[in-house]
Scaffold this active site. Structure first.
Site, PDB file in Angstrom:
ATOM      1  N   SER A 184     -15.564  -5.022 -63.392  1.00  0.00           N
ATOM      2  CA  SER A 184     -15.850  -3.981 -62.398  1.00  0.00           C
ATOM      3  C   SER A 184     -14.761  -4.006 -61.340  1.00  0.00           C
ATOM      4  O   SER A 184     -14.032  -5.000 -61.192  1.00  0.00           O
ATOM      5  CB  SER A 184     -17.211  -4.262 -61.746  1.00  0.00           C
ATOM      6  OG  SER A 184     -17.407  -3.471 -60.600  1.00  0.00           O
ATOM      7  N   TYR A 235     -24.377  -8.727 -57.972  1.00  0.00           N
ATOM      8  CA  TYR A 235     -23.511  -7.957 -58.865  1.00  0.00           C
ATOM      9  C   TYR A 235     -22.046  -8.300 -58.606  1.00  0.00           C
ATOM     10  O   TYR A 235     -21.277  -8.549 -59.547  1.00  0.00           O
ATOM     11  CB  TYR A 235     -23.754  -6.462 -58.663  1.00  0.00           C
ATOM     12  CG  TYR A 235     -23.003  -5.575 -59.624  1.00  0.00           C
ATOM     13  CD1 TYR A 235     -23.527  -5.300 -60.888  1.00  0.00           C
ATOM     14  CD2 TYR A 235     -21.786  -4.998 -59.273  1.00  0.00           C
ATOM     15  CE1 TYR A 235     -22.844  -4.467 -61.783  1.00  0.00           C
ATOM     16  CE2 TYR A 235     -21.108  -4.173 -60.160  1.00  0.00           C
ATOM     17  CZ  TYR A 235     -21.634  -3.917 -61.408  1.00  0.00           C
ATOM     18  OH  TYR A 235     -20.953  -3.105 -62.285  1.00  0.00           O
TER      19      TYR A 235
END
Length: 252
Positions: free
Chosen positions: A144, A157
């Protein structure tokens, strides 16, 4: 001249393939010729149809990667079909949003279990199979932008995706000489279930779009080329990278 991007005869496991980025990656790999073992928590009828339309073999494995229980089943599903595992795409992931000051242990553990723990142990199980005949393989981790930046209100996350970038490099260092390429893709802001809350917030959506040089949210299909490249022989000497596919976000 040999087509360096041809995956004909290869078999790819793609986790989180029931929707979004995982579905798009599975379809792209199928379009390049790879048979697909699709892993997801829910039905994968649409993914199956899109992959079979390309003429490749397809097998669905329903599994929840919040625990390690499904790992042996996932690996066995390919073996039962008589196929060698050539490619693994670790795409399955979840997200929890809350201010860091209020974040709960459960939200921390739930995200880390899926995004990092299961990714490592599935990679380990697949690598053991890849090493049996000495032909190696390709492992692609879906990281990410938060592998590079902090973000806000998504502490577990961000930690998991930062850890995944480090894990990608670690496994590359250990397995490159054994013929296994381990690399990552870092998607930017894409139209997926995970970004629905951001896209529905006019202020946040506007802020995000204003920073993306490409001027739009990513479409899941935008990841296909990067996935095919890293899964193919064109990337045989590529190890340990985390490739941003972000519309230029990190360049700004």
């Amino acid at each position: 001249m040999k087509n360096l991007f041809d995956l004909t005869g290869k078999t790819a496991i793609v986790t989180g393939a029931n929707t979004g980025l995982g579905q798009a990656i599975a379809v792209a790999l199928a379009g390049a010729g790879a048979g697909i073992v699709a892993v997801g928590r829910s039905a994968m009828d649409e993914t199956e149809r899109l992959c079979r339309d390309t003429g490749v073999a397809f097998r669905a494995v329903q599994a929840d990667l919040s625990s390690l229980e499904p790992i042996d089943r996932i690996v066995a599903a390919s073996a039962e079909a008589g196929n060698r595992i050539d490619i693994l795409v670790n795409n399955a992931g979840i997200i929890r949003r809350a201010d860091a000051i209020d974040f709960t242990e459960k939200d921390w553990d739930d995200v880390m279990n899926v995004n990092l723990k299961s990714t490592f142990f599935l990679s380990q199980a697949v690598a053991r199979r890849m090493l049996v005949d000495g032909h190696g393989g390709k492992i692609i981790n879906i990281a990410s932008l938060l592998s590079f930046q902090g973000g806000i209100r998504i502490p577990s996350y961000t930690a998991s995706k930062s850890g995944l970038a480090g894990l990608t490099r670690l496994l590359a260092c250990e397995w490159a000489a054994k013929g296994i390429n381990v690399n990552g893709i870092a998607p930017g802001y894409f139209v997926t279930n995970n970004t629905e809350a951001l896209r529905n917030d006019p202020k946040r959506s506007s802020e995000i779009l204003s920073r993306i040089p490409a001027g739009r949210w990513g479409d899941p299909g935008d990841l296909g080329g990067a996935a095919v490249f890293l899964a193919s022989s064109a990337a045989d000497y590529v190890h340990g990278i985390v490739l941003p596919v972000d519309g230029g976000w990190l360049a700004r």
